[in-house]
Design a protein around this motif. Structure first.
Motif, PDB file in Angstrom:
ATOM      1  N   LEU A 118       0.845  -1.189   0.000  1.00  0.00           N
ATOM      2  CA  LEU A 118       0.000   0.000   0.000  1.00  0.00           C
ATOM      3  C   LEU A 118       0.883   1.243   0.000  1.00  0.00           C
ATOM      4  N   LEU A 119       0.760   2.046  -1.056  1.00  0.00           N
ATOM      5  CA  LEU A 119       1.541   3.278  -1.175  1.00  0.00           C
ATOM      6  C   LEU A 119       0.580   4.463  -1.153  1.00  0.00           C
ATOM      7  N   PRO A 120       0.509   5.185  -0.043  1.00  0.00           N
ATOM      8  CA  PRO A 120      -0.373   6.374   0.002  1.00  0.00           C
ATOM      9  C   PRO A 120       0.064   7.399  -1.036  1.00  0.00           C
ATOM     10  N   LYS A 121      -0.891   8.040  -1.665  1.00  0.00           N
ATOM     11  CA  LYS A 121      -0.579   8.995  -2.725  1.00  0.00           C
ATOM     12  C   LYS A 121       0.307  10.130  -2.237  1.00  0.00           C
ATOM     13  N   ALA A 179      10.972   2.236   4.634  1.00  0.00           N
ATOM     14  CA  ALA A 179      10.842   3.520   3.947  1.00  0.00           C
ATOM     15  C   ALA A 179       9.465   4.133   4.186  1.00  0.00           C
ATOM     16  N   LEU A 180       8.431   3.309   4.138  1.00  0.00           N
ATOM     17  CA  LEU A 180       7.077   3.795   4.404  1.00  0.00           C
ATOM     18  C   LEU A 180       6.951   4.269   5.855  1.00  0.00           C
ATOM     19  N   ASP A 181       7.532   3.502   6.777  1.00  0.00           N
ATOM     20  CA  ASP A 181       7.443   3.848   8.198  1.00  0.00           C
ATOM     21  C   ASP A 181       8.227   5.117   8.523  1.00  0.00           C
ATOM     22  N   GLU A 182       9.324   5.341   7.789  1.00  0.00           N
ATOM     23  CA  GLU A 182      10.242   6.440   8.107  1.00  0.00           C
ATOM     24  C   GLU A 182      10.015   7.680   7.248  1.00  0.00           C
ATOM     25  N   GLY A 183       8.999   7.668   6.402  1.00  0.00           N
ATOM     26  CA  GLY A 183       8.657   8.875   5.660  1.00  0.00           C
ATOM     27  C   GLY A 183       9.476   9.128   4.415  1.00  0.00           C
ATOM     28  N   TYR A 184      10.077   8.108   3.847  1.00  0.00           N
ATOM     29  CA  TYR A 184      10.792   8.288   2.579  1.00  0.00           C
ATOM     30  C   TYR A 184       9.804   8.641   1.467  1.00  0.00           C
ATOM     31  N   ARG A 185      10.309   9.343   0.453  1.00  0.00           N
ATOM     32  CA  ARG A 185       9.476   9.772  -0.667  1.00  0.00           C
ATOM     33  C   ARG A 185       9.709   8.839  -1.857  1.00  0.00           C
ATOM     34  N   PHE A 186       8.636   8.526  -2.561  1.00  0.00           N
ATOM     35  CA  PHE A 186       8.654   7.563  -3.659  1.00  0.00           C
ATOM     36  C   PHE A 186       8.563   8.270  -5.012  1.00  0.00           C
TER      37      PHE A 186
END
Length: 349
Positions: free
Chosen positions: A9-12, A332-339
């Motif tokens: 799941l990748l939040p927009k 990365a999702l937990d730590e706020g990395y940008r995709f």
């Protein structure tokens, strides 16, 4: 491996719509594939992991302004044309995608520019969406190319941002882009600045360049659960003798070869000898890398953070190990990395 194993799941809001102010100051996640250890760094720290004789391999393709907006003849309906590749220089033939496609027929003329100064004729329907256009232009080829590209915009994907700005023309291009032909940027290279290149020189880290004209095939949805049945679109690949010499000497002398991005990863693995040497190549590659895969050339990979179920994610997972990379994505999702192309970066060692 199955497609569903690469779903998450990748939040927009985690998709970066703009790059960091300075190219080399995005976040960098470092994954040690032998141990699974994860470190959190700034991208310009990357050269701390490499030294004299190591070689970074870059893709020096240049993104063209591939997205054009125009009108259909007679009806004046709005159309978008996405340039995929040039088919014939003399006849101004281009392979394109037209949207909306359902009302475009062979023989239709399309007009571009506020003054409708550029005209194209549809001469072939190759797929349900694809077309071949002949641009009707009298004059030198260089004038035509300049006119065509002046009407286009840099093709930052619409899932990143709807409105393209003048800054995107520079931001969506590596600083070393040299050979026109890509319609998507090899995003891992966006994080390299001239200052970082200068620091690489001071550490005697080599640079080598291949050219792989990245198409939209790597963004196409994989529609089969069994990954062995997926077929990649072909991309033009050029590896010259000098690049081969630098890479092979680096390997022979026990130094590291670093693939900057998944296009380089694919390119280096396309045409190699039984002794794991890179050979000069000028042709096409449709190589699809997914786990498990035994690599011959790269010792490390730099990548961005990619979309769920993307072929780029699969290639990185093949190199770093499925569990290591997917765990890294969760961190990365937990730590706020940008995709996405404008997002943060990952180094897999």
């Amino acid at each position: 491996m199955k497609l569903s194993q690469f779903q998450f799941l990748l939040p927009k809001e985690r998709l970066a719509t703009e790059p960091t102010r300075w190219r080399d100051e995005c976040r960098l996640m470092v994954i040690h594939k032998d141990t699974g250890e994860i470190e959190h760094k700034i991208f310009k720290d990357i050269i701390e992991y490499f030294g004299k004789g190591d070689t970074f391999v870059f893709n020096d393709t240049k993104v063209i302004p591939a997205r054009l907006y125009g009108k259909k003849e007679k009806t004046g309906a709005d159309i978008m044309v996405f340039l995929l590749r040039e088919l014939n220089r003399e006849q101004h033939l281009w392979d394109v995608i037209v949207d909306p496609a359902r009302k475009i027929r062979i023989g239709n003329k399309l007009y571009f520019g506020d003054d409708q100064s550029l005209v194209a004729e549809v001469i072939d329907n190759t797929t349900s969406r694809g077309r071949t256009l002949r641009f009707l232009y009298d004059g030198p080829y260089e004038d035509f190319k300049e006119h065509l590209f002046s009407l286009g915009e840099i093709p930052v994907p619409k899932w990143i941002k709807d409105k393209i700005t003048p800054e995107d023309t520079e931001n969506y291009q590596t600083i070393y882009a040299a050979h026109e032909g890509a319609v998507a940027v090899p995003a891992a290279g966006l994080h390299f600045s001239r200052e970082l290149f200068n620091r690489m020189i001071l550490k005697d880290i080599n640079k080598a360049f291949i050219t792989e004209h990245m198409g939209i095939g790597q963004f196409r949805r994989v529609d089969v659960e069994d990954l062995s049945k997926h077929r990649m679109d072909s991309e033009r690949l050029i590896i010259n003798e000098e690049t081969c010499r630098i890479i092979n000497e680096s390997k022979m002398n026990g130094h590291k070869v670093v693939a900057i991005g998944t296009t380089v990863l694919r390119g280096l693995e396309t045409y190699i000898t039984t002794t794991h040497e890179v050979k000069p190549y000028d042709g096409w590659t449709n190589k699809f890398i997914f786990p498990p895969y035994e690599f011959s050339v790269p010792d490390a990979v730099v990548s961005g953070f990619h979309l769920p179920e993307s072929t780029m994610l699969m290639a990185v997972a093949a190199f770093g190990g499925f569990n290591n990379v997917m765990n890294g994505y969760q961190v990365a999702l937990d730590e706020g990395y940008r995709f996405g192309p404008y997002g943060d970066a990952m180094l897999v060692l």
